[in-house]
Design an enzyme around this catalytic site. Structure first.
Site, PDB file in Angstrom:
ATOM      1  N   SER A  45       5.165  -9.552 -12.046  1.00 51.47           N
ATOM      2  CA  SER A  45       3.856  -9.262 -11.423  1.00 51.47           C
ATOM      3  C   SER A  45       3.151  -7.985 -12.315  1.00 51.47           C
ATOM      4  O   SER A  45       2.167  -8.072 -12.257  1.00 51.47           O
ATOM      5  CB  SER A  45       3.945  -8.524 -10.231  1.00 51.47           C
ATOM      6  N   ASP A 330      -0.063   1.085  -6.922  1.00 49.20           N
ATOM      7  CA  ASP A 330       0.320   0.458  -5.613  1.00 49.20           C
ATOM      8  C   ASP A 330       1.886   1.072  -5.424  1.00 49.20           C
ATOM      9  O   ASP A 330       2.340   1.762  -6.447  1.00 49.20           O
ATOM     10  CB  ASP A 330       0.151  -0.861  -5.400  1.00 49.20           C
ATOM     11  N   HIS A 333       3.303  -1.040  -8.894  1.00 51.26           N
ATOM     12  CA  HIS A 333       2.837  -1.142 -10.287  1.00 51.26           C
ATOM     13  C   HIS A 333       1.920  -0.075 -10.905  1.00 51.26           C
ATOM     14  O   HIS A 333       1.154   0.819 -10.015  1.00 51.26           O
ATOM     15  CB  HIS A 333       1.868  -2.363 -10.282  1.00 51.26           C
TER      16      HIS A 333
END
Length: 371
Positions: A45, A330, A333
């Protein structure tokens, strides 16, 4: 995915024959000259840019406020804007690399991004998110792309082309966050941290060797950053302090990655692997935030609960306004501001953060495919 057009292949080969020239950072307002014909990206991600969008997966970021500072809006990037590979692509003089799930025809002219949120080195990693594309499958997807090219041009021409391209690989974070550290897995009962790192490196070595056997020669291997300081982990204790225990679990893997790279450079003729020390770069930012322009290091810009890390960024949640002052976007990340710093340091930094050479030097390295 639609087949790659002959026009794309022809153009790609033309680009491959062009001599590399020195790049220019995107923050000086000039477009860099192309240093390489293409970049192929594998990871999770941190660098996924949309491959999970159409999967039955809980690991998605194709909704606002993700992409709030990105010209294309929410795309599947787990960031408010650029990821580290977006930064590297621009510094290499390339356009932003499209996700495998959306590539068709000339879209793949300058490479493909195969990364998938929740993916790991181990196939079982990330099953708690349902669908994802593990590293083994990402390699198979690259082989599909390669087969399409080879059918049109022949193996020799393709080998010449692929040897000049950058292969950016960033794996390992989920093998800890969404495997070893989760109670739904039995992994921690089977392996101590050093044994688990050894298991991962054995598999990682086989996977990278598979890419080498497919023609890859220029490898950028991104290490795992500090997991003990992310908002999700900070939120699990009342004093919001980084967890040395978590980072100590990950450090054997990062150390083994460095040894692995030395071994691959010694044993795979013609290949050059470099290591981007994300852990070192991240800790430098966390220890010296004001030097980099950050004021908030212990909470996510978009998230809910303690440290903005108990529940990650939800659809249409209002994020912080001063995003450039936050280290974390977040619960897991970094912000675009951090990605810009790390991408630029990976590209042109010294041996303290990228070894044995930086990405710019790797791009300019003349490598013959059959060496």
């Amino acid at each position: 995915m639609a087949s790659v057009s002959f026009f794309f292949i022809f153009l790609c080969m033309v680009v491959c024959m062009v001599s590399a020239q020195e790049g220019v950072a995107p923050d000086n307002g000039e477009k860099a000259k192309e240093l390489v014909p293409a970049m192929f990206i594998f990871g999770d991600s941190l660098i996924d840019n949309g491959n999970n969008n159409n999967l039955p997966s809980f690991a998605k970021a194709n909704y606002y406020p993700y992409g709030i500072d990105f010209s294309g809006g929410p795309t599947g990037r787990f960031s408010n804007g650029y990821t580290i590979v977006d930064v590297v692509a621009e510094l290499l003089g390339l356009p932003l690399i499209p996700p495998y799930s959306e590539v068709s025809g000339d879209d793949a002219l300058h490479g493909v991004n195969y990364a998938s949120a929740a993916a790991g080195i181990l196939d079982i990693t990330g099953r708690n998110f349902a669908s994802r594309i593990p590293f083994n499958q990402q390699i198979q997807n690259f082989q599909t792309t390669l087969d399409q090219i080879t059918d049109r041009l022949g193996a020799d021409d393709v080998a010449q082309s692929i040897a000049k391209c950058i292969f950016f690989v960033g794996m390992g974070s989920n093998d800890y966050l969404n495997n070893y550290m989760m109670s739904i897995y039995n992994t921690r009962n089977q392996y101590n941290p050093q044994q688990y790192a050894t298991l991962l490196i054995q598999q990682y070595t086989r996977q990278l060797t598979s890419l080498y056997n497919l023609g890859a020669r220029k490898f950028v291997i991104s290490g795992v950053g500090s997991l003990g300081c992310i908002p999700s982990v900070l939120s699990q204790n009342t004093n919001s302090r980084c967890s040395d225990a978590v980072d100590n679990v990950v450090l054997p893997f990062n150390n083994n990655v460095k040894s692995m790279i030395n071994g691959l450079n010694a044993n795979l003729p013609g290949a050059k692997f470099i290591h981007v020390d994300i852990f070192q770069m991240f800790m430098d930012i966390l220890h010296n935030p004001r030097q980099y322009g950050f004021n908030v290091v212990d909470r996510g810009c978009c998230g809910i609960g303690r440290n903005g890390g108990q529940i990650t960024c939800l659809p249409f949640q209002t994020p912080c306004a001063n995003r450039n002052e936050y280290v974390f976007w977040d619960a897991f990340h970094p912000t675009e501001a951090v990605n810009l710093i790390m991408g630029r340091r990976a590209f042109s930094g010294d041996a303290s953060v990228v070894h044995p050479m930086n990405i710019q030097q790797l791009a300019n390295l003349d490598i013959e495919p059959n060496e």
